[in-house]
Scaffold this active site. Structure first.
Site, PDB file in Angstrom:
ATOM      1  N   THR A   1       0.817  -1.213   0.000  1.00 47.73           N
ATOM      2  CA  THR A   1       0.000   0.000   0.000  1.00 47.73           C
ATOM      3  C   THR A   1       0.853   1.266   0.000  1.00 47.73           C
ATOM      4  O   THR A   1       1.850   1.365   0.705  1.00 47.73           O
ATOM      5  CB  THR A   1      -0.922   0.009   1.226  1.00 47.73           C
ATOM      6  OG1 THR A   1      -1.770  -1.139   1.164  1.00 47.73           O
ATOM      7  CG2 THR A   1      -1.770   1.259   1.275  1.00 47.73           C
TER       8      THR A   1
ATOM      9  N   GLU B   1      -5.914  -5.200   2.716  1.00 50.79           N
ATOM     10  CA  GLU B   1      -5.913  -6.165   1.607  1.00 50.79           C
ATOM     11  C   GLU B   1      -7.073  -5.953   0.643  1.00 50.79           C
ATOM     12  O   GLU B   1      -7.683  -6.898   0.160  1.00 50.79           O
ATOM     13  CB  GLU B   1      -5.903  -7.610   2.138  1.00 50.79           C
ATOM     14  CG  GLU B   1      -4.621  -7.981   2.829  1.00 50.79           C
ATOM     15  CD  GLU B   1      -3.405  -7.505   2.041  1.00 50.79           C
ATOM     16  OE1 GLU B   1      -3.264  -7.884   0.867  1.00 50.79           O
ATOM     17  OE2 GLU B   1      -2.598  -6.744   2.588  1.00 50.79           O
TER      18      GLU B   1
ATOM     19  N   GLY C   1       2.029  -2.862   8.059  1.00 54.40           N
ATOM     20  CA  GLY C   1       2.096  -3.460   9.385  1.00 54.40           C
ATOM     21  C   GLY C   1       3.472  -4.000   9.713  1.00 54.40           C
ATOM     22  O   GLY C   1       4.125  -4.626   8.876  1.00 54.40           O
TER      23      GLY C   1
END
Length: 614
Positions: free
Chosen positions: A140, A419, A179
């Site tokens: 992302t 996602e 993350g």
């Protein structure tokens, strides 16, 4: 608890009311008593290990939560290295432990390496499994997330030095929300545009070192940091990342499917969706997790509602006895079971895909990718909304973090955007279904060969192969009550998605404007959701049919009730579609509603047992 009621005695009586063997149902949920024994053994390890205690979690600030996540991650890695856990055991361990700094290492970094490293790149897999490196998945960007093909990070091949040069050419190309990147990761698998011989070959995957293995300081050309507190999931250090002339050897492009030769010659992968394999795997995991996530919220809500007493004469009644509370919680309970059986189906399909890929067969790639996208959207949306419903069903206690539901709901809420944003990725499912129709000759849409035979296999696109029948089928019933029959409900769902898909196909064929797709986006989403709901109901139905051959009649009966409630509640909620498409008549809706209320009464004595089975 006021008056003569005792919480321990009340919950004991609730469990004794169950009409079925709870343990038997537990074995079904987790696919066998051996798995259940493994899960319970792992849970016992976690409960007894002080490193995993959550006693003070609600009192910790953002920095302290991260420190706890590090300690738990270290302990988790220690257990992983010292024990030969089966997949079931390790999944149970991670689920019981909760968030750690290794979440994305296990969920995305390692699976990407395992699936996309070529034979001569397996050293990366070994290092990751030994925790010599800690990884994240850098896809992302500030400007693009779900639209992978538009990512801006560039990896330009330098033929002379046989290296890729990574750059973040714009602010919007900054990797963001990654993350475990903010503070933890030493390495990242990076989705970047491959530029070789002056040609942009699209987005490919590279493994890139981010921090020094000794000092943990960022390497030259790397700008990396933490993005700060979030509304939930705060044990995870989401971060940002920019590249400025970062060089990596040619061998650090993952080359199982696509390759760049030393002279810069590019060999494309055998299937256009193969780079999305990791994303597909993660989405399937999200579907599988969604069932247990919903069950967690329902465990608190249903047990509390069975014990909490309000109003009534001559004595107060359990809140769960009120029809309104049942209407909030029982459809969600049915959904948890539906998603569990759907997750089992998807997991088997993904294993079949991996087996096929090992033999060069890519035929399942598109359907697995499309199914995982739509089902991720459907299940995580229902679960995130459902957990909020569970929280509200706790009354004022739901506003307390000690309920366990409020904080868990904000953590799960992240799944509606990670996602693939849920509204957007529905297009991937509909595009796949429309593609199936584009392959058909015009004669296909005129041929009605009668009702197709019921497939012995779970085939979620069976209605596409027999579209003419389902588009023209007259859904007449002998009596209004027949619309509550499970076979009719399954047919009605087939008919709904078939008619919506056919209508969308014809409309897109006729609309030649440049903005045609955008002008149909709402309908595109409806088709995808209709398809995915049909898939979940089909998986639930087929599972119950199969279980009727081996499970006790009592367990089969309670699962049949949940299956029927799942289908009935959906048709009632989407009644406008079924009326508009000519599948139901107005008087059928009240019949459906009455049937739903009658199932509530049958589920009520089993409610605590049905949630205890999880």
């Amino acid at each position: 608890m006021a008056g003569k009621h005792c919480t321990k005695q009340d919950i004991k009586r609730e469990r004794e009311r169950a009409s079925f063997n709870i343990r038997e149902l537990t074995n079904i949920i987790y696919e066998g008593p051996e798995n259940v024994a493994d899960i319970e053994r792992i849970q016992d390890i976690v409960v007894k290990d002080p490193a995993f205690s959550r006693e003070n979690d609600y009192f910790l600030n953002h920095s302290d939560l991260y420190s706890v996540a590090c300690k738990r991650g270290n302990r988790l890695a220690d257990l992983f290295l010292k024990n030969k856990f089966s997949k079931t055991e390790f999944d149970a361990l991670r689920f019981a432990v909760g968030s750690t700094v290794l979440d994305l290492h296990f969920e995305m970094f390692l699976p990407t390496l395992e699936s996309q490293c070529a034979d001569d790149q397996q050293t990366w897999v070994t290092k990751a499994r030994r925790f010599e490196i800690i990884g994240c998945y850098a896809q992302t960007e500030l400007g693009h997330g779900s639209n992978v093909s538009a990512l801006e990070t560039r990896a330009t091949y330098d033929i002379e030095k046989q290296e890729f040069v990574l750059n973040s050419p714009t602010l919007t190309s900054t990797k963001f929300w990654i993350g475990n990147l903010g503070k933890s990761a030493t390495h990242a698998v990076v989705q970047a545009r491959l530029i070789t011989k002056g040609k942009d070959e699209g987005v490919h995957v590279f493994v890139v070192q981010i921090r020094d293995l000794e000092t943990h300081e960022p390497l030259k050309g790397i700008l990396v940091g933490d993005i700060g507190p979030k509304i939930g999931y705060n044990m995870i250090d989401n971060g940002f990342l920019q590249f400025s002339g970062v060089r990596v050897p040619r061998q650090q492009m993952l080359m199982r499917y696509a390759q760049v030769a030393p002279d810069g010659t590019y060999s494309r992968p055998p299937h256009s969706k193969i780079n999305y394999k990791t994303m597909t795997y993660v989405r399937i995991n999200l579907v599988r997790k969604s069932a247990r996530s919903l069950a967690i919220g329902l465990t608190t809500a249903i047990r509390y509602s069975s014990l909490r007493r309000q109003f009534g004469t001559p004595e107060e009644r359990a809140v769960l006895d009120y029809q309104t509370q049942q209407n909030h919680l029982f459809p969600l309970l049915a959904s948890a079971y539906a998603y569990r059986f759907t997750g089992i189906y998807l997991d088997r399909q993904f294993r079949e895909l991996e087996e096929n890929l090992s033999h060069g067969d890519f035929s399942l790639m598109s359907i697995v990718h499309a199914s995982s996208a739509g089902l991720k959207s459907l299940t995580t949306t229902v679960v995130s909304n459902g957990l909020e419903t569970c929280r509200r069903c706790l009354g004022g206690h739901g506003y307390s973090l000690f309920s366990g539901v409020a904080s868990y709901a904000t953590t799960v809420l992240s799944q509606v955007t990670l996602e693939g944003e849920n509204t957007m990725i529905l297009q991937q499912t509909s595009r796949f279904l429309l593609g199936l129709l584009k392959q058909k000759p015009d004669s296909f849409f005129q041929n009605d060969n009668g009702r197709p035979a019921e497939s012995k296999m779970l085939n979620p696109i069976d209605y596409v192969e027999n579209l003419s029948f389902w588009v023209s089928h007259d859904f007449q019933v002998g009596s209004a009550e027949d619309v509550t029959n499970p076979t009719f409900l399954l047919d009605a769902c087939r008919g709904r998605v078939a008619r919506l898909l056919f209508r969308l196909h014809k409309s897109l064929e006729q609309d030649k404007s440049k903005d045609s797709w955008n002008q149909h986006l709402v309908e595109i989403g409806r088709v995808a959701i209709a398809h995915c709901f049909y898939l979940t109901l089909l998986a639930f139905h087929r599972s119950v049919v199969e279980l009727s051959k081996t499970a006790s009649p009592q367990v089969v009966k309670v699962l049949e009730r949940l299956r029927d409630l799942y289908g009935l509640h959906h048709v009632q909620e989407e009644g406008a579609d079924y009326l508009e498409l000519g599948i139901l008549k107005p008087n059928h809706i009240s019949v459906l509603r009455k049937k739903i209320m009658s199932i509530f009464l049958l589920i009520r004595p089993d409610a605590v047992g049905l949630i205890d089975a999880w």
